[in-house]
Design an enzyme around this catalytic site. Structure first.
Site, short mmCIF file in Angstrom:
data_model
loop_
_atom_site.label_atom_id
_atom_site.label_comp_id
_atom_site.label_asym_id
_atom_site.label_seq_id
_atom_site.Cartn_x
_atom_site.Cartn_y
_atom_site.Cartn_z
N GLY A 37 0.84 -1.20 0.00
CA GLY A 37 0.00 0.00 0.00
C GLY A 37 0.87 1.25 0.00
N ASP A 55 1.12 -3.74 11.25
CA ASP A 55 1.22 -5.00 10.51
C ASP A 55 0.28 -6.03 11.17
OD1 ASP A 55 2.05 -7.48 9.54
OD2 ASP A 55 4.16 -6.90 9.45
N TYR A 143 -1.03 -19.59 -1.85
CA TYR A 143 -1.90 -18.41 -1.74
C TYR A 143 -3.38 -18.81 -1.76
CZ TYR A 143 -4.41 -14.23 -3.18
OH TYR A 143 -5.31 -13.21 -3.26
C1 UD1 Z 1 -5.21 -12.75 -9.22
C2 UD1 Z 1 -4.80 -11.89 -8.05
C3 UD1 Z 1 -5.08 -12.60 -6.76
C4 UD1 Z 1 -6.56 -12.92 -6.73
C5 UD1 Z 1 -6.88 -13.80 -7.91
C6 UD1 Z 1 -8.37 -14.05 -7.97
C7 UD1 Z 1 -3.09 -10.26 -8.59
C8 UD1 Z 1 -1.62 -9.94 -8.57
N1 UD1 Z 1 -3.41 -11.50 -8.15
O1 UD1 Z 1 -4.39 -13.93 -9.31
O2 UD1 Z 1 -4.78 -11.78 -5.65
O3 UD1 Z 1 -6.89 -13.54 -5.54
O4 UD1 Z 1 -6.54 -13.11 -9.11
O5 UD1 Z 1 -8.69 -14.78 -9.09
O6 UD1 Z 1 -3.91 -9.45 -8.93
N2 UD1 Z 1 0.58 -13.30 -16.33
C9 UD1 Z 1 1.31 -13.11 -17.50
N3 UD1 Z 1 2.24 -12.11 -17.53
C10 UD1 Z 1 2.49 -11.30 -16.45
C11 UD1 Z 1 1.73 -11.51 -15.26
C12 UD1 Z 1 0.79 -12.53 -15.24
O7 UD1 Z 1 1.12 -13.82 -18.49
O8 UD1 Z 1 3.36 -10.42 -16.55
C13 UD1 Z 1 -0.45 -14.36 -16.33
C14 UD1 Z 1 -0.37 -15.32 -15.17
O9 UD1 Z 1 0.52 -16.40 -15.44
C15 UD1 Z 1 -1.83 -15.77 -15.07
C16 UD1 Z 1 -2.61 -14.53 -15.47
O10 UD1 Z 1 -1.70 -13.71 -16.19
O11 UD1 Z 1 -2.09 -16.80 -15.97
C17 UD1 Z 1 -3.14 -13.75 -14.29
O12 UD1 Z 1 -2.08 -13.55 -13.38
P1 UD1 Z 1 -2.19 -12.49 -12.18
O13 UD1 Z 1 -2.56 -11.16 -12.71
O14 UD1 Z 1 -0.93 -12.60 -11.40
O15 UD1 Z 1 -3.46 -12.99 -11.37
P2 UD1 Z 1 -3.88 -14.41 -10.75
O16 UD1 Z 1 -2.71 -15.28 -10.50
O17 UD1 Z 1 -5.00 -14.92 -11.58
#
Ligand code: UD1
Length: 314
Positions: A37, A55, A143
């Site tokens: 944050g 925290d 997670y």
């Molecule tokens: C996200 C949330 C998590 C939440 C969950 C609910 C974030 C960081 N995480 O997890 O807190 O509880 O949704 O569904 O918002 N990816 C890429 N390139 C990148 C980053 C990610 O391809 O640079 C892909 C990842 O491998 C994944 C997808 O994008 O397949 C989504 O990833 P991410 O945004 O990290 O979210 P989640 O893991 O789905």
């Protein structure tokens, strides 16, 4: 009179909850350890915010802040699937121990209602889409498991201790103030900053994985509804939009909106990743009055406009 406290209130989603609360009250307590944050997330509403740096992993450092509070929104967490694999200890401590501490503090303070940011990752890979609340959970990462334990603790604090709780399983929230700079940043924030810098993003896997991308204001609005709804104590609901888009589709749409053509890079799939995610929103609509207002096009446009402003060189 209602008195509100938001854990993680200086974060991306928490600061939006604070903004909506300040439309109905003139003071909101925020408990945040500033691990992700930022004070600047609350800049233009700072006069209404009672900011306490603490925290949630330490009960004795947070309990005092809950005195006299009627409604708690528990959004403080280390919210990353990959980080829970590379750094499982802090993730476990914040997401499980921290949640337990928050609930103990709420019980002690006789807080009327706790709304908890649970995660759709708890479903894992289901055979059927959309995902409904009655499906058996199948967490695929620390997670996802930690967030599920938090849900179970919410329910137990309702049944055993009489604290009213509502868990909302968030589905890939995106929007203004999501930090694109960490290796654990949400994919849409990474896409936005890559696009504006005219850089290719890296997609983990083939890009055909899909998510129910949900605009932050819709999720925050649902949090407020969950704080008021009757007859829902101890229950869990999906907090999604109901749609489903692949990463390839979203990147193409963003390029179209920006009038550019950039080929993404592809890397190996990420450990702990869910393949597809989509919320059944019927129960949240029926019991909480959920009514998402933003289509994906509207949400992407508003978010892109925000990044364009905020990433502009000073
Ligand atoms: C996200 C949330 C998590 C939440 C969950 C609910 C974030 C960081 N995480 O997890 O807190 O509880 O949704 O569904 O918002 N990816 C890429 N390139 C990148 C980053 C990610 O391809 O640079 C892909 C990842 O491998 C994944 C997808 O994008 O397949 C989504 O990833 P991410 O945004 O990290 O979210 P989640 O893991 O789905």
């Amino acid at each position: 009179m209602n008195r509100y406290l938001v854990t993680g209130g200086a974060g991306f989603i928490g600061s939006m909850v604070v903004r909506l609360l300040l439309e109905r009250t003139d003071r909101v307590v925020v408990v945040d350890d500033f691990s992700s944050g930022k004070e600047e997330n609350l800049r233009e509403v700072a006069s209404g915010v009672d900011l306490r740096a603490a925290d949630i992993r330490h009960f004795d450092r947070i309990e005092g802040h809950f005195r006299g509070i009627t409604h708690v929104f528990h959004l403080a967490a280390i919210p990353s699937v990959p980080r829970s694999i590379t750094e499982p200890v802090p993730s476990h401590e914040s997401n499980i121990d921290g949640t337990f501490n928050v609930l103990r503090a709420c019980d002690q303070a006789r807080t009327r209602r706790v709304v908890y940011a649970a995660s759709s990752s708890a479903y894992g890979d289901t055979e059927v889409l959309p995902k409904t609340e009655s499906m058996t959970p199948d967490p695929l990462s620390p997670y996802a498991l930690q967030k599920l334990v938090g849900e179970y603790y919410m329910r137990l604090f309702t049944t055993c201790f009489g604290v009213e709780t509502v868990s909302l399983r968030f589905f890939n929230v995106y929007g203004p103030r999501q930090d694109p700079t960490s290796q654990y940043s949400g994919v849409l924030s990474v896409f936005m900053s890559s696009l504006l810098d005219r850089r290719a993003p890296t997609i983990f896997g083939d890009g055909e994985q899909s998510r129910d991308f949900t605009y932050v204001e819709d999720v925050a609005g649902l949090c407020l509804k969950a704080a008021e709804a009757q007859g829902v104590a101890g229950r869990m609901y999906n907090a999604g939009n109901g749609g489903r888009y692949t990463l390839n589709e979203i990147w193409r749409e963003l390029c179209r909106m920006e009038g550019v053509s950039i080929q993404p890079k592809y890397g190996p799939p990420r450990a702990g990743d869910v393949r597809h995610s989509q919320a059944d929103t019927a129960a949240a609509k029926r019991d909480l009055g959920h009514s998402p207002r933003f289509t994906i096009e509207q949400g992407l446009k508003q978010t892109l406009d925000w990044y364009r402003q905020s990433l502009k060189p000073a």
